[in-house]
Design an enzyme around this catalytic site. Structure first.
Site, mmCIF file in Angstrom:
data_model
loop_
_atom_site.group_PDB
_atom_site.id
_atom_site.type_symbol
_atom_site.label_atom_id
_atom_site.label_comp_id
_atom_site.label_asym_id
_atom_site.label_seq_id
_atom_site.Cartn_x
_atom_site.Cartn_y
_atom_site.Cartn_z
ATOM 1 N N LYS A 125 13.111 6.418 -1.133
ATOM 2 C CA LYS A 125 12.134 5.905 -1.577
ATOM 3 C C LYS A 125 11.928 5.033 -3.376
ATOM 4 O O LYS A 125 12.291 6.416 -3.944
ATOM 5 C CB LYS A 125 10.811 6.741 -0.537
ATOM 6 C CG LYS A 125 9.252 5.710 -0.442
ATOM 7 C CD LYS A 125 9.354 5.036 0.719
ATOM 8 C CE LYS A 125 8.315 4.535 1.000
ATOM 9 N NZ LYS A 125 7.921 3.810 1.906
ATOM 10 N N ASP A 165 6.785 -1.945 0.871
ATOM 11 C CA ASP A 165 6.113 -0.993 1.598
ATOM 12 C C ASP A 165 4.601 -1.737 0.864
ATOM 13 O O ASP A 165 4.255 -2.615 0.205
ATOM 14 C CB ASP A 165 6.275 0.422 0.346
ATOM 15 C CG ASP A 165 5.742 1.386 1.471
ATOM 16 O OD1 ASP A 165 6.052 2.209 2.185
ATOM 17 O OD2 ASP A 165 4.519 1.973 0.896
HETATM 18 P P1 NDP Z 1 -0.362 -3.457 2.378
HETATM 19 O O1 NDP Z 1 -0.227 -3.835 0.675
HETATM 20 O O2 NDP Z 1 0.420 -5.050 2.728
HETATM 21 O O3 NDP Z 1 -1.043 -3.266 2.397
HETATM 22 C C1 NDP Z 1 -1.626 -2.113 2.772
HETATM 23 C C2 NDP Z 1 -3.140 -2.479 3.093
HETATM 24 O O4 NDP Z 1 -3.908 -0.790 2.712
HETATM 25 C C3 NDP Z 1 -3.979 -3.375 2.308
HETATM 26 O O5 NDP Z 1 -5.591 -3.540 2.347
HETATM 27 C C4 NDP Z 1 -5.067 -2.250 0.962
HETATM 28 O O6 NDP Z 1 -6.750 -2.621 1.002
HETATM 29 C C5 NDP Z 1 -5.041 -0.541 1.940
HETATM 30 N N1 NDP Z 1 -4.708 0.317 1.388
HETATM 31 C C6 NDP Z 1 -4.452 0.897 0.300
HETATM 32 N N2 NDP Z 1 -4.134 1.865 -0.383
HETATM 33 C C7 NDP Z 1 -5.481 1.605 -0.517
HETATM 34 C C8 NDP Z 1 -6.513 2.813 -0.963
HETATM 35 N N3 NDP Z 1 -5.966 3.903 -1.673
HETATM 36 N N4 NDP Z 1 -7.276 2.780 0.147
HETATM 37 C C9 NDP Z 1 -7.844 2.341 0.808
HETATM 38 N N5 NDP Z 1 -7.360 1.023 1.177
HETATM 39 C C10 NDP Z 1 -5.686 0.756 0.705
HETATM 40 O O7 NDP Z 1 1.079 -2.515 2.573
HETATM 41 P P2 NDP Z 1 1.849 -2.412 4.034
HETATM 42 O O8 NDP Z 1 0.955 -3.027 4.748
HETATM 43 O O9 NDP Z 1 3.048 -2.802 3.893
HETATM 44 O O10 NDP Z 1 1.942 -0.638 4.131
HETATM 45 C C11 NDP Z 1 0.558 0.068 4.533
HETATM 46 C C12 NDP Z 1 0.800 1.426 5.472
HETATM 47 O O11 NDP Z 1 2.115 1.477 6.004
HETATM 48 C C13 NDP Z 1 1.028 2.346 4.220
HETATM 49 O O12 NDP Z 1 1.633 3.398 4.193
HETATM 50 C C14 NDP Z 1 2.960 2.478 3.750
HETATM 51 O O13 NDP Z 1 4.244 3.128 3.749
HETATM 52 C C15 NDP Z 1 3.325 2.070 5.629
HETATM 53 N N6 NDP Z 1 4.522 1.667 6.694
HETATM 54 C C16 NDP Z 1 4.760 0.589 5.939
HETATM 55 C C17 NDP Z 1 5.932 0.389 6.117
HETATM 56 C C18 NDP Z 1 6.102 -1.887 5.868
HETATM 57 O O14 NDP Z 1 7.444 -1.690 6.687
HETATM 58 N N7 NDP Z 1 5.208 -2.659 5.460
HETATM 59 C C19 NDP Z 1 6.766 0.346 7.106
HETATM 60 C C20 NDP Z 1 6.258 2.144 7.308
HETATM 61 C C21 NDP Z 1 5.535 2.151 6.967
HETATM 62 P P3 NDP Z 1 -6.548 -3.212 -0.336
HETATM 63 O O15 NDP Z 1 -5.605 -4.276 -0.725
HETATM 64 O O16 NDP Z 1 -7.915 -3.499 -1.596
HETATM 65 O O17 NDP Z 1 -5.802 -2.091 -1.631
#
Ligand code: NDP
Length: 450
Positions: A125, A165
């Protein structure tokens, strides 16, 4: 078990101030107790001591110039955690909260997740404490180029293959690949999550969300139930949340929430997917604008959340899909979900539920799919992208989606059969951890002390 306790105490001394990393290690090691008690070989080969220590940790300076001509400096990371099963594989996260603890927790989880998929991929990672929010396209490009100016020497299609991510999507992968190609002269499958125009795989964008819903479907089917007609809570409004919502609709469920760091949308009639995509994928704006298009929906600002948790989990529903970030679902949230009659939780995010929250779900005997099993569809489809790149092929959407379904089914079966083998059939945390651990540990033993 003193062996596990001693390992964690030692870790706290040798890797100080890494709370999220200890949390992930503790969660995994606790559930490995039954196998460590019955199989002496893992202790004899010091597997636990070795598996909690990354094979390599790369930390580096990322200097770049902003639009005003000021020099900015961020911290970059790549943790190459374990390569017993294949090249290091895992995403890059660009978020201001990124530090060594967060990247190590994610890398550690990735080892077991990748092993569970049954595909030949190790765990890694990376990322940076860079905040992409509010940055211009030029700033994002210059940051990505500087990041790769250091990282390019450590990655390659058969050594370490990063993906996206939080904060890293197809645009960032494009800029990073461009710089990698310029520095190395190689056009190869060194990243996954690439654009469909130049080597990306169909379904990769949708895979984590779709996979998380397939996982929920398999958990429910095992109880002679289905997704049809179920009201669902989804947190997040990014890649994983959007495609979780899309698949929920396709399978007849009704997602009624989504959230970002500014607040939560509750739309009783069901989240409008078209509006959500327009706001987050096209315009990249805050979620409160959703109510302009849908005045019957409610926006709950983050400032109004309960002190002990997150507003999204206090809304009555039958299924919950945490898809935002780590530790976003507390013990009080879990208690509220159970009290409101939730029957299944499938985690799209990594470690979104605190350890106390997980205990609440397990004690209540609801279906609980931990992230390392339920969100493994993303990395699995990344591996399918690697396979297509290596063989110069391109598979159809239906072909990749079908493979994704089979992989998610196998992950569910592997976790649930292992849980049953160790006498706790409802406990997919135990099942997923032991099933993943066994594969990696046995490979490490066969490969000697390296
Ligand atoms: P994105 O950046 O596309 O979206 C993240 C979302 O979560 C946004 O809506 C963001 O809001 C919100 N968010 C992030 N951090 C915070 C925080 N500290 N407090 C509140 N809201 C938060 O990321 P992904 O959708 O790709 O990833 C989401 C999760 O899924 C993560 O845990 C990631 O590790 C996991 N994941 C992702 C994979 C992938 O293929 N993308 C694979 C496996 C797991 P805002 O924009 O306002 O920050």
């Amino acid at each position: 078990m003193t062996y596990i306790h001693d390992t964690i105490v030692k870790l706290q001394k040798t890797s100080p101030a890494q709370a999220e990393f200890y949390q992930a290690v503790e969660e995994v090691l606790d559930s490995l107790q039954p196998i460590l008690e019955t199989s002496e070989k893992y202790k004899k080969h010091a597997i636990i001591e070795r598996i909690v220590e990354p094979e390599r940790q790369i930390m580096f300076r990322v200097p770049w110039v902003d639009d005003q001509g000021n020099i900015q400096v961020n911290k970059g990371y790549r943790i190459e955690f374990n390569s017993a099963l294949g090249p290091y594989k895992g995403g890059l996260r660009f978020h201001p909260s990124v530090n060594a603890s967060i990247i190590k927790f994610l890398g550690f989880e990735q080892i077991f997740k990748n092993a569970l998929t049954g595909l030949p991929i190790g765990g890694g990672k990376g990322g940076a404490n860079f905040d992409p929010k509010g940055k211009s396209d030029g700033e994002i490009m210059r940051f990505c180029q500087s990041f790769i100016n250091e990282l390019y020497r450590h990655i390659g299609p058969t050594t370490d293959v990063p993906a996206g991510d939080i904060g890293v999507g197809a645009r960032e992968i494009g800029y990073m690949f461009g710089q990698y190609k310029r520095l190395t002269g190689n056009y190869d499958g060194v990243f996954t999550g690439k654009s469909l125009l130049w080597g990306g795989s169909l379904v990769r964008k949708e895979a984590t969300g779709y996979g998380c819903v397939y996982f929920a479907q398999y958990m429910l089917e095992a109880k002679d139930d289905s997704l049809a007609g179920k009201r669902c809570l989804v947190s997040g409004a990014g890649n994983v949340a959007i495609y979780t919502i899309e698949k929920l609709y396709q399978l007849g469920a009704v997602p009624v929430t989504c959230s970002d760091s500014s607040g939560t949308i509750y739309h009783e009639a069901g989240i409008n997917l078209e509006t959500l995509k327009e706001l987050k994928e096209v315009r990249k704006v805050r979620l409160d604008e959703y109510v302009t298009a849908h005045p019957d929906a409610k926006f709950i600002p983050a400032a109004e959340y309960p002190a002990d948790g997150h507003a999204v989990w206090r809304i009555p529903a039958q299924l919950a899909f945490p898809c935002a970030t780590q530790n976003e679902l507390t013990e009080a949230d879990a208690q509220a979900l159970v009290a409101n009659g939730v029957i299944a939780v499938s985690e799209g995010a990594n470690m979104p539920s605190t350890q106390d929250a997980v205990e609440v779900f397990l004690d209540a005997r609801i279906c609980y799919g931990p992230g390392k099993a339920a969100n493994a569809g993303g990395v699995s489809t990344s591996q399918l992208e690697m396979a297509q790149n290596a063989s110069m092929q391109r598979w159809s959407f239906e072909e990749v989606d079908e493979k994704l379904k089979v992989i998610m089914k196998n992950i569910f079966l592997s976790a649930s059969e292992t849980a049953a083998e160790f006498g706790e059939p409802h406990n997919l945390v135990l099942g997923a951890n032991i099933a993943g651990f066994r594969k990696v540990a046995d490979a490490m033993i066969e490969q000697g002390v390296v």
